[in-house]
Scaffold this motif. Structure first.
Motif, PDB file in Angstrom:
ATOM      1  N   LYS A 102       0.838  -1.455  -0.036  1.00  0.00           N
ATOM      2  CA  LYS A 102      -0.037   0.024  -0.040  1.00  0.00           C
ATOM      3  C   LYS A 102       0.922   1.258   0.136  1.00  0.00           C
ATOM      4  O   LYS A 102       2.049   1.224   0.337  1.00  0.00           O
ATOM      5  CB  LYS A 102      -0.989   0.077   1.022  1.00  0.00           C
ATOM      6  CG  LYS A 102      -0.262   0.175   2.634  1.00  0.00           C
ATOM      7  CD  LYS A 102      -1.322   0.179   3.606  1.00  0.00           C
ATOM      8  CE  LYS A 102      -0.786   0.454   4.947  1.00  0.00           C
ATOM      9  NZ  LYS A 102      -1.941   0.504   6.024  1.00  0.00           N
ATOM     10  N   GLY A 103       0.351   2.419  -0.567  1.00  0.00           N
ATOM     11  CA  GLY A 103       1.037   3.783  -0.479  1.00  0.00           C
ATOM     12  C   GLY A 103       0.820   4.205   0.829  1.00  0.00           C
ATOM     13  O   GLY A 103       0.293   3.909   1.913  1.00  0.00           O
ATOM     14  N   THR A 104       1.674   5.449   1.053  1.00  0.00           N
ATOM     15  CA  THR A 104       1.673   5.876   2.320  1.00  0.00           C
ATOM     16  C   THR A 104       1.635   7.623   1.908  1.00  0.00           C
ATOM     17  O   THR A 104       1.569   8.228   0.897  1.00  0.00           O
ATOM     18  CB  THR A 104       3.086   6.196   2.962  1.00  0.00           C
ATOM     19  OG1 THR A 104       4.052   6.598   2.283  1.00  0.00           O
ATOM     20  CG2 THR A 104       3.080   4.809   3.427  1.00  0.00           C
ATOM     21  N   LEU A 105       1.184   8.443   2.829  1.00  0.00           N
ATOM     22  CA  LEU A 105       1.197  10.009   2.758  1.00  0.00           C
ATOM     23  C   LEU A 105       2.012  10.582   3.932  1.00  0.00           C
ATOM     24  O   LEU A 105       1.869   9.906   5.076  1.00  0.00           O
ATOM     25  CB  LEU A 105      -0.539  10.483   3.017  1.00  0.00           C
ATOM     26  CG  LEU A 105      -1.497  10.062   2.108  1.00  0.00           C
ATOM     27  CD1 LEU A 105      -2.655  10.554   2.470  1.00  0.00           C
ATOM     28  CD2 LEU A 105      -1.009  10.819   0.729  1.00  0.00           C
ATOM     29  N   ASP A 106       2.820  11.279   3.609  1.00  0.00           N
ATOM     30  CA  ASP A 106       3.855  11.823   4.469  1.00  0.00           C
ATOM     31  C   ASP A 106       3.366  13.364   4.751  1.00  0.00           C
ATOM     32  O   ASP A 106       3.585  14.129   3.789  1.00  0.00           O
ATOM     33  CB  ASP A 106       5.118  11.950   3.817  1.00  0.00           C
ATOM     34  CG  ASP A 106       6.300  12.405   4.850  1.00  0.00           C
ATOM     35  OD1 ASP A 106       6.036  12.733   6.094  1.00  0.00           O
ATOM     36  OD2 ASP A 106       7.367  12.748   4.272  1.00  0.00           O
ATOM     37  N   LEU A 107       2.705  13.831   5.726  1.00  0.00           N
ATOM     38  CA  LEU A 107       2.431  15.042   5.973  1.00  0.00           C
ATOM     39  C   LEU A 107       3.716  16.242   6.176  1.00  0.00           C
ATOM     40  O   LEU A 107       4.443  15.743   7.009  1.00  0.00           O
ATOM     41  CB  LEU A 107       1.687  15.100   7.434  1.00  0.00           C
ATOM     42  CG  LEU A 107       0.928  16.551   7.864  1.00  0.00           C
ATOM     43  CD1 LEU A 107      -0.046  16.754   6.776  1.00  0.00           C
ATOM     44  CD2 LEU A 107       0.378  16.471   9.204  1.00  0.00           C
ATOM     45  N   GLN A 108       3.391  17.101   5.235  1.00  0.00           N
ATOM     46  CA  GLN A 108       4.534  18.116   5.269  1.00  0.00           C
ATOM     47  C   GLN A 108       4.422  19.247   6.157  1.00  0.00           C
ATOM     48  O   GLN A 108       5.004  19.914   6.647  1.00  0.00           O
ATOM     49  CB  GLN A 108       5.111  18.621   3.886  1.00  0.00           C
ATOM     50  CG  GLN A 108       5.259  17.570   2.738  1.00  0.00           C
ATOM     51  CD  GLN A 108       6.657  16.907   3.308  1.00  0.00           C
ATOM     52  OE1 GLN A 108       7.653  17.569   3.212  1.00  0.00           O
ATOM     53  NE2 GLN A 108       6.687  15.460   3.600  1.00  0.00           N
ATOM     54  N   THR A 109       2.945  19.871   6.005  1.00  0.00           N
ATOM     55  CA  THR A 109       2.681  21.045   6.973  1.00  0.00           C
ATOM     56  C   THR A 109       1.175  20.841   7.100  1.00  0.00           C
ATOM     57  O   THR A 109       0.392  20.324   6.368  1.00  0.00           O
ATOM     58  CB  THR A 109       2.765  22.432   6.129  1.00  0.00           C
ATOM     59  OG1 THR A 109       2.143  22.210   4.816  1.00  0.00           O
ATOM     60  CG2 THR A 109       4.280  22.744   5.855  1.00  0.00           C
ATOM     61  N   PRO A 110       0.704  21.012   8.292  1.00  0.00           N
ATOM     62  CA  PRO A 110       1.417  21.601   9.322  1.00  0.00           C
ATOM     63  C   PRO A 110       2.577  20.563   9.965  1.00  0.00           C
ATOM     64  O   PRO A 110       2.231  19.426   9.757  1.00  0.00           O
ATOM     65  CB  PRO A 110       0.656  22.079  10.529  1.00  0.00           C
ATOM     66  CG  PRO A 110      -0.208  21.150  10.291  1.00  0.00           C
ATOM     67  CD  PRO A 110      -0.553  20.875   8.916  1.00  0.00           C
ATOM     68  N   ASP A 111       3.800  20.907  10.114  1.00  0.00           N
ATOM     69  CA  ASP A 111       4.685  20.007  10.817  1.00  0.00           C
ATOM     70  C   ASP A 111       4.586  19.988  12.192  1.00  0.00           C
ATOM     71  O   ASP A 111       3.550  20.211  12.835  1.00  0.00           O
ATOM     72  CB  ASP A 111       6.140  20.390  10.248  1.00  0.00           C
ATOM     73  CG  ASP A 111       6.531  21.742  10.950  1.00  0.00           C
ATOM     74  OD1 ASP A 111       5.960  22.213  11.780  1.00  0.00           O
ATOM     75  OD2 ASP A 111       7.465  22.128  10.338  1.00  0.00           O
TER      76      ASP A 111
END
Length: 131
Positions: A102-111
């Motif tokens: 499966k894919g992923t999401l990497d939250l950039q902002t807000p950090d």
């Protein structure tokens, strides 16, 4: 025997996965392959096969090698592995349990820095998608 076969293993695009099997007989080199969504088998070990790393009576190998390459973007709920004698493809075994990529999401902002927001504030949200 290819493990883990007790149930689905979830792998992440860009990550890595240890594949473990129990060899029978005196096999020096192994070929590790995978397939997804009923497609054809794709070799994931280097040309010439791998010896595997001993783990008790089993052997292990970490996919992908080199580790920096990451598991490819082949998102699926139907992923299988097959281990073969590199020099005799008729000696093989495949996983019976379906695995998941499966894919992923990497939250950039807000950090993770402390920011105070109030009701009605516009909050920019940005992320990087893998897969």
């Amino acid at each position: 025997l290819v493990s883990p076969d007790a149930g689905a293993t979830t792998m992440l695009v860009g990550g890595s996965q240890v594949i473990e099997w129990t060899p029978f007989g005196s096999i020096a080199l192994f070929k590790v392959e995978y397939r997804y969504d009923g497609g054809s088998w794709t070799e994931i070990t280097a040309a010439g096969g791998v010896a595997g790393t001993p783990s008790g009576a089993n052997k292990t190998w970490t996919w992908p090698t080199p580790l920096g390459a990451g598991i490819p973007n082949t998102i699926s709920n139907s992923v299988y592995f097959r281990i073969s004698d590199y020099n005799n493809a008729t000696v093989n075994d495949a996983s019976t349990a379906s695995h998941i990529i499966k894919g992923t999401l990497d939250l950039q902002t807000p950090d993770d820095t402390t920011i105070i927001y109030h009701i009605g504030d516009t909050i920019p949200i940005q992320w990087l998608k893998k897969g």
